[in-house]
Scaffold this motif. Sequence first.
Motif, short mmCIF file in Angstrom:
data_model
loop_
_atom_site.label_atom_id
_atom_site.label_comp_id
_atom_site.label_asym_id
_atom_site.label_seq_id
_atom_site.Cartn_x
_atom_site.Cartn_y
_atom_site.Cartn_z
N ASP A 86 0.85 -1.19 0.00
CA ASP A 86 0.00 0.00 0.00
C ASP A 86 0.89 1.25 0.00
N GLU A 87 0.60 2.18 -0.89
CA GLU A 87 1.44 3.37 -1.03
C GLU A 87 1.44 4.23 0.22
N ARG A 88 0.42 4.11 1.05
CA ARG A 88 0.35 4.91 2.27
C ARG A 88 1.43 4.54 3.27
N ILE A 89 1.97 3.33 3.16
CA ILE A 89 3.03 2.91 4.08
C ILE A 89 4.32 2.61 3.32
N GLY A 90 4.43 3.21 2.14
CA GLY A 90 5.59 2.93 1.29
C GLY A 90 6.91 3.33 1.92
N ASP A 91 6.90 4.33 2.81
CA ASP A 91 8.15 4.79 3.44
C ASP A 91 8.52 3.99 4.68
N LEU B 96 -13.23 -12.17 14.47
CA LEU B 96 -13.00 -11.13 13.47
C LEU B 96 -11.51 -10.86 13.30
N PRO B 97 -11.02 -10.77 12.07
CA PRO B 97 -9.63 -10.37 11.87
C PRO B 97 -9.44 -8.93 12.33
N SER B 98 -8.48 -8.71 13.21
CA SER B 98 -8.32 -7.40 13.83
C SER B 98 -6.85 -7.04 13.92
N ALA B 99 -6.59 -5.74 13.98
CA ALA B 99 -5.22 -5.24 14.11
C ALA B 99 -5.13 -4.32 15.32
N VAL B 100 -4.22 -4.65 16.23
CA VAL B 100 -3.97 -3.83 17.42
C VAL B 100 -2.71 -3.01 17.15
N VAL B 101 -2.83 -1.69 17.21
CA VAL B 101 -1.73 -0.80 16.84
C VAL B 101 -1.23 -0.05 18.06
N GLN B 102 0.10 -0.03 18.23
CA GLN B 102 0.72 0.71 19.33
C GLN B 102 1.91 1.50 18.81
N ASP C 39 -11.43 -2.54 10.24
CA ASP C 39 -11.45 -1.94 8.91
C ASP C 39 -9.99 -1.70 8.50
N PHE C 40 -9.48 -2.55 7.61
CA PHE C 40 -8.05 -2.50 7.30
C PHE C 40 -7.69 -1.33 6.39
N ASP C 41 -8.65 -0.80 5.66
CA ASP C 41 -8.37 0.41 4.89
C ASP C 41 -8.10 1.57 5.85
N ARG C 42 -8.88 1.65 6.90
CA ARG C 42 -8.65 2.67 7.92
C ARG C 42 -7.34 2.40 8.66
N LEU C 43 -6.99 1.13 8.83
CA LEU C 43 -5.74 0.77 9.49
C LEU C 43 -4.55 1.42 8.80
N PHE C 44 -4.50 1.36 7.47
CA PHE C 44 -3.37 1.94 6.75
C PHE C 44 -3.36 3.47 6.85
N ASP C 45 -4.54 4.07 6.94
CA ASP C 45 -4.60 5.52 7.17
C ASP C 45 -3.99 5.87 8.53
N VAL C 46 -4.33 5.07 9.55
CA VAL C 46 -3.83 5.32 10.90
C VAL C 46 -2.31 5.14 10.95
#
Length: 292
Positions: free
Chosen positions: A102-107, A140-146, A205-212
């Motif tokens: 995903d280009e949002r996390i390309g860096d 549910l597939p989920s992502a916990v972000v810290q 919502d994995f699309d929102r995940l990449f935004d975050v």
Amino acid sequence: MSFFEDIAAALDTEGIESRVHDDTMFVPITSDLEIQFQEIDPHMPAANVYIAAADVDEDDENFEAVLVSVVFSVDDAVATVARHVATDQVVTVLRDLLEGTDERIGDLEFYQDALNANLVRAEVGQNSELQVLVEVIDGLPSAVVQFVAVGESFEDLIDQAIDELWESDGEAQLSEEDRARMFADLSAEVEIATDEVLDLGVFTDFDRLFDVISLAADQAEDWEEQLVPFDESEFEEPDVYDIYGADADDDADLDEEDDDEDDADFEDLDSEEDLDPDDDADENFGTVRDEE
């Protein structure tokens, strides 16, 4: 309805496609993977569950279906499919993070944790990292972000601790294995002691995940400056006053006074003579009222 027809109807309700050929039901999970149900008893609902490559013909010598479970009800079959669908989504998200598709996390360069395959990390800011744990939570597939910030250079702290450890050995003879174990334990302690963690949430919502994740990378340096270690010793505990103590004493005194008054009332009753309600009746007995 047959067992497969019941399963197909239940899967259709969940928006999952399926097809039946002979004694096998096929449920596509991805373009490359599918679940296969094979009935194993003609009298009771029972089926073996296999995972197989979806793009390989059964007659192909490379075809291989792996038995993963057995189901005995429609609910079991639907739950099995849902679990494998969720697991595949977890794998897909982890792959996208590691490969930076995903280009949002390309860096960012995520790498997999050495102990937990579902945890990926990426360095951000000056001395921090983003941690993303992708797993199935409550089905549910989920992502916990810290966001994890280290107050001081972790490497400097480790080097300092190692130097002190070598100097304190004295004449003690430690094997290389013992030293490695001590360094590993010390590293873990230092890491725990210096990490400041900012919880960014749990996302389905994995699309929102990449935004975050993209936003967190942009805010990393600002968050580092604001996330300072919290030292409890610098904050005095507030004095606690017993604001109810005086009232409690007053209530106790009032209760004691009430008890004394009750005792006095009982004594007065004991000292009085009992009144016979029949005395008045005896005095008036035989009195004749004059009739007009």
